[in-house]
Design a protein around this motif. Structure first.
Motif, mmCIF file in Angstrom:
data_model
loop_
_atom_site.group_PDB
_atom_site.id
_atom_site.type_symbol
_atom_site.label_atom_id
_atom_site.label_comp_id
_atom_site.label_asym_id
_atom_site.label_seq_id
_atom_site.Cartn_x
_atom_site.Cartn_y
_atom_site.Cartn_z
ATOM 1 N N LEU A 205 9.638 5.365 3.686
ATOM 2 C CA LEU A 205 8.985 3.723 4.827
ATOM 3 C C LEU A 205 10.028 4.045 4.641
ATOM 4 O O LEU A 205 11.370 3.347 4.065
ATOM 5 C CB LEU A 205 8.073 2.979 4.550
ATOM 6 C CG LEU A 205 8.265 2.447 5.395
ATOM 7 C CD1 LEU A 205 6.616 2.495 6.619
ATOM 8 C CD2 LEU A 205 6.688 0.931 4.861
ATOM 9 N N LEU B 290 6.825 6.283 8.493
ATOM 10 C CA LEU B 290 7.056 6.376 7.300
ATOM 11 C C LEU B 290 7.744 8.273 7.379
ATOM 12 O O LEU B 290 6.839 9.205 9.349
ATOM 13 C CB LEU B 290 5.307 7.129 7.395
ATOM 14 C CG LEU B 290 4.868 7.556 5.782
ATOM 15 C CD1 LEU B 290 5.288 6.480 4.957
ATOM 16 C CD2 LEU B 290 2.821 7.683 6.088
ATOM 17 N N SER C 200 0.924 -1.051 0.010
ATOM 18 C CA SER C 200 0.280 -0.319 0.234
ATOM 19 C C SER C 200 0.881 1.085 -0.009
ATOM 20 O O SER C 200 0.342 2.398 -0.589
ATOM 21 C CB SER C 200 -1.285 0.003 1.535
ATOM 22 O OG SER C 200 -1.997 -0.967 1.033
ATOM 23 N N TYR C 201 1.940 1.481 0.996
ATOM 24 C CA TYR C 201 3.290 2.140 0.592
ATOM 25 C C TYR C 201 3.300 2.762 -0.589
ATOM 26 O O TYR C 201 3.602 3.646 -1.646
ATOM 27 C CB TYR C 201 3.809 1.928 1.625
ATOM 28 C CG TYR C 201 5.585 3.132 1.752
ATOM 29 C CD1 TYR C 201 5.640 4.415 1.533
ATOM 30 C CD2 TYR C 201 6.532 2.468 0.772
ATOM 31 C CE1 TYR C 201 6.396 4.773 0.986
ATOM 32 C CE2 TYR C 201 6.906 2.802 0.404
ATOM 33 C CZ TYR C 201 7.667 4.204 0.858
ATOM 34 O OH TYR C 201 8.353 5.348 0.670
ATOM 35 N N GLU C 202 3.472 1.251 -1.196
ATOM 36 C CA GLU C 202 4.629 1.615 -2.572
ATOM 37 C C GLU C 202 3.335 2.222 -3.154
ATOM 38 O O GLU C 202 3.974 3.167 -4.795
ATOM 39 C CB GLU C 202 5.125 0.060 -2.968
ATOM 40 C CG GLU C 202 5.891 -0.866 -2.116
ATOM 41 C CD GLU C 202 6.829 0.030 -3.048
ATOM 42 O OE1 GLU C 202 8.389 -0.105 -3.836
ATOM 43 O OE2 GLU C 202 8.118 0.489 -1.832
ATOM 44 N N TYR D 295 7.377 10.668 -0.169
ATOM 45 C CA TYR D 295 6.606 9.810 2.041
ATOM 46 C C TYR D 295 7.209 8.686 1.471
ATOM 47 O O TYR D 295 7.577 8.005 0.563
ATOM 48 C CB TYR D 295 6.178 9.099 1.942
ATOM 49 C CG TYR D 295 3.970 10.020 2.725
ATOM 50 C CD1 TYR D 295 4.614 10.871 3.720
ATOM 51 C CD2 TYR D 295 3.407 10.160 1.438
ATOM 52 C CE1 TYR D 295 2.965 12.483 4.377
ATOM 53 C CE2 TYR D 295 2.463 11.460 1.793
ATOM 54 C CZ TYR D 295 2.539 12.160 3.420
ATOM 55 O OH TYR D 295 1.154 13.061 3.352
ATOM 56 N N ALA E 88 1.824 6.224 -1.018
ATOM 57 C CA ALA E 88 2.461 7.508 -0.385
ATOM 58 C C ALA E 88 3.656 7.461 -1.189
ATOM 59 O O ALA E 88 4.200 8.343 -1.338
ATOM 60 C CB ALA E 88 2.373 6.701 1.365
ATOM 61 N N LYS E 89 4.865 5.871 -1.970
ATOM 62 C CA LYS E 89 5.908 6.531 -1.972
ATOM 63 C C LYS E 89 5.944 7.778 -3.002
ATOM 64 O O LYS E 89 7.134 8.663 -3.294
ATOM 65 C CB LYS E 89 6.259 5.596 -2.767
ATOM 66 C CG LYS E 89 7.853 5.636 -3.178
ATOM 67 C CD LYS E 89 8.565 4.438 -2.991
ATOM 68 C CE LYS E 89 10.489 4.217 -3.893
ATOM 69 N NZ LYS E 89 10.528 3.093 -4.336
#
Length: 104
Positions: free
Chosen positions: A78, A97, A66-68, A76, A71-72
């Motif tokens: 991580l 984060l 989900s971050y990839e 952002y 947010a990335k």
């Protein structure tokens, strides 16, 4: 291992970040999990091995994905760190984060 990150857990991540921003911080621990959710029991994370994401399983893997995806691309960052060492072995892992501006 078969559980998924819930909408409530994603809302909690957003709240953690918003509260950190309100407090003037640039980083927040958004998730912690037992190192047993890593195929190597957290060793790659503890050694800062760039391939550590490949060791993730379960919710930890899903949250990283989900971050990839979300947010990335928005800038952002991580990082994963072992945050406890019971009996001198990796215990819990934390996802942190970060949204600090690039250093000049």
């Amino acid at each position: 291992m078969n559980n998924h990150v819930s909408d409530d857990e994603m809302a909690m991540v957003r709240r953690l970040v918003m509260n950190a921003v309100k407090d003037g911080k640039f980083e927040a621990m958004i998730y912690s999990f037992p190192s047993g959710l890593c195929t190597d029991s957290g060793r790659a994370i503890n050694n800062n091995d760039p391939s550590w994401p490949e060791t993730l399983q379960g919710k930890a893997k899903e949250l990283f994905e989900s971050y990839e995806e979300l947010a990335k691309p928005r800038g952002y960052k991580l990082k994963a760190m072992v945050i406890s060492f019971p009996g001198d072995i990796p215990g819990d892992v934390g996802f942190f984060l970060n949204w600090a501006p690039p250093a000049v």
